[in-house]
Design an enzyme around this catalytic site. Structure first.
Site, PDB file in Angstrom:
ATOM      1  N   ASP A  69      -2.913   8.312   0.575  1.00 38.44           N
ATOM      2  CA  ASP A  69      -2.970   9.738   0.247  1.00 38.44           C
ATOM      3  C   ASP A  69      -1.575  10.333   0.032  1.00 38.44           C
ATOM      4  O   ASP A  69      -1.455  11.507  -0.291  1.00 38.44           O
ATOM      5  CB  ASP A  69      -3.751  10.525   1.311  1.00 38.44           C
ATOM      6  CG  ASP A  69      -3.217  10.354   2.723  1.00 38.44           C
ATOM      7  OD1 ASP A  69      -2.729   9.251   3.054  1.00 38.44           O
ATOM      8  OD2 ASP A  69      -3.269  11.325   3.506  1.00 38.44           O
ATOM      9  N   HIS A 144       4.324   7.850  13.412  1.00 36.80           N
ATOM     10  CA  HIS A 144       3.018   7.639  12.788  1.00 36.80           C
ATOM     11  C   HIS A 144       2.550   6.209  13.052  1.00 36.80           C
ATOM     12  O   HIS A 144       3.266   5.443  13.684  1.00 36.80           O
ATOM     13  CB  HIS A 144       3.144   7.941  11.288  1.00 36.80           C
ATOM     14  CG  HIS A 144       1.851   8.183  10.588  1.00 36.80           C
ATOM     15  ND1 HIS A 144       0.812   8.875  11.154  1.00 36.80           N
ATOM     16  CD2 HIS A 144       1.405   7.812   9.355  1.00 36.80           C
ATOM     17  CE1 HIS A 144      -0.199   8.921  10.303  1.00 36.80           C
ATOM     18  NE2 HIS A 144       0.130   8.278   9.205  1.00 36.80           N
TER      19      HIS A 144
HETATM   20 ZN   LIG Z   1      -0.649   8.642   7.124  1.00 35.58          ZN
END
Ligand SMILES: [Zn+2]
Length: 306
Positions: A69, A144
């Site tokens: 994304d 992340h």
């Molecule tokens: Zn991500």
């Protein structure tokens, strides 16, 4: 002489999947006459057209990480730029593997671009990744599930402002002004030294934009992102989803607001909204409770960095 244009236009504000008309992550920074693209989710080129961004003026692309994304729109944008006749190089700052991903897509379609792609792989490095005449860009690791980077766009220190009246009073010739703006004193014809302070006033303050997406609130905060004029911080979830945010390495409204506060940011844009939320009202309300000067990332809307 006023400040150059320095603004951010949101092209995509959705996380993971497009939802309720919201596109995946992308935004453009316009500074003076150049455009910097940050992230390039699917459909970014459609948004670029819709909001009349000049794609020919994009020289630099910054990709935070390799979840789809955030970059599935890049190959589409690159091939369109080629069809539009681009010849200027495109500089791409991203995790290392992106170079191979793009190369495979070009190779299998036997496409030879008419312009060069220059890949710059992001590493943990305290030096600027880009240093232009007006701007320094830094990257920094965020928290992340896979390697992910934040970016800081920091205007270079500006020249001192020359005061015309003072120049006339001391008989400063035009040819001396560039050096005086850089801080030099002026030596008059009779040998008198006129101090720079008598001829100039302080420069306009340098402005700073910081982009953080797909991350828990970071614990290692680099000095150069402090006091940002404008911070974009992901707010994937409402605060009642704290556990889910932690597990998936994302942030909640409250966390984004508290982080902006701890950074002494002037203002905050929240984005990267989960597809769970049709309305964004609760997201903005909750964030404002901890950081009042917050705005939602609205696609097509521009936010000044000042
Ligand atoms: Zn991500």
């Amino acid at each position: 002489v006023g400040n150059s244009v320095f603004k951010v236009t949101i092209l995509g504000s959705s996380s993971a999947i497009p939802a309720y008309g919201r596109f995946p992550s992308a935004q453009v920074i316009q500074y003076a006459n150049s455009n910097f693209l940050i992230d390039c989710g699917e459909g970014t080129q459609i948004q670029i057209n819709r909001y009349k961004i000049k794609s020919s003026k994009i020289r630099h692309v910054f990709i935070s990480h390799l979840h789809g994304d955030h970059y599935f729109g890049l190959i589409g944008l690159i091939t369109t730029l080629n069809l539009l006749g681009r010849i200027e190089p495109l500089e791409i700052f991203s995790p290392k593997a992106l170079k191979e991903i793009i190369r495979v897509q070009l190779d299998v379609s036997n496409l030879k671009l008419r312009f060069p792609l220059h890949f710059h792989s992001l590493e943990d490095n305290p030096n600027p990744i880009l240093d232009t005449r007006f701007m320094k860009v830094y990257s920094f690791p965020v928290e992340h599930r896979i390697a992910c980077w934040g970016f800081a766009f920091i205007e270079k220190e500006k020249e001192r402002r020359f005061v015309k009246e003072a120049g006339a009073r001391y008989g400063v010739p035009v040819s001396k002004i560039p050096n005086i703006k850089k801080g030099a004193d002026f030596v008059a014809k009779d040998g008198t030294i006129i101090k720079n302070r008598a001829l100039t006033i302080d420069p306009e303050k340098s402005r700073k934009y910081v982009y953080i997406t797909d991350s828990r609130p970071i614990k290692n905060v680099p000095d150069f992102i402090k006091d940002a004029n404008l911070l974009y911080h992901e707010t994937t979830f409402l605060k009642d989803m704290n556990n889910r945010a932690f597990e998936t390495f994302h942030s909640t409204t409250t966390q984004a607001g508290e982080f902006a506060k701890s950074l002494h940011a002037k203002s905050l844009i929240i984005g990267h909204f989960s597809a769970k939320y049709k309305s964004l009202d609760a997201l903005i309300l909750e964030t404002k409770a901890s950081f009042p000067n917050t705005e939602l990332a609205i696609e097509g809307k521009s936010y000044p960095v000042d």
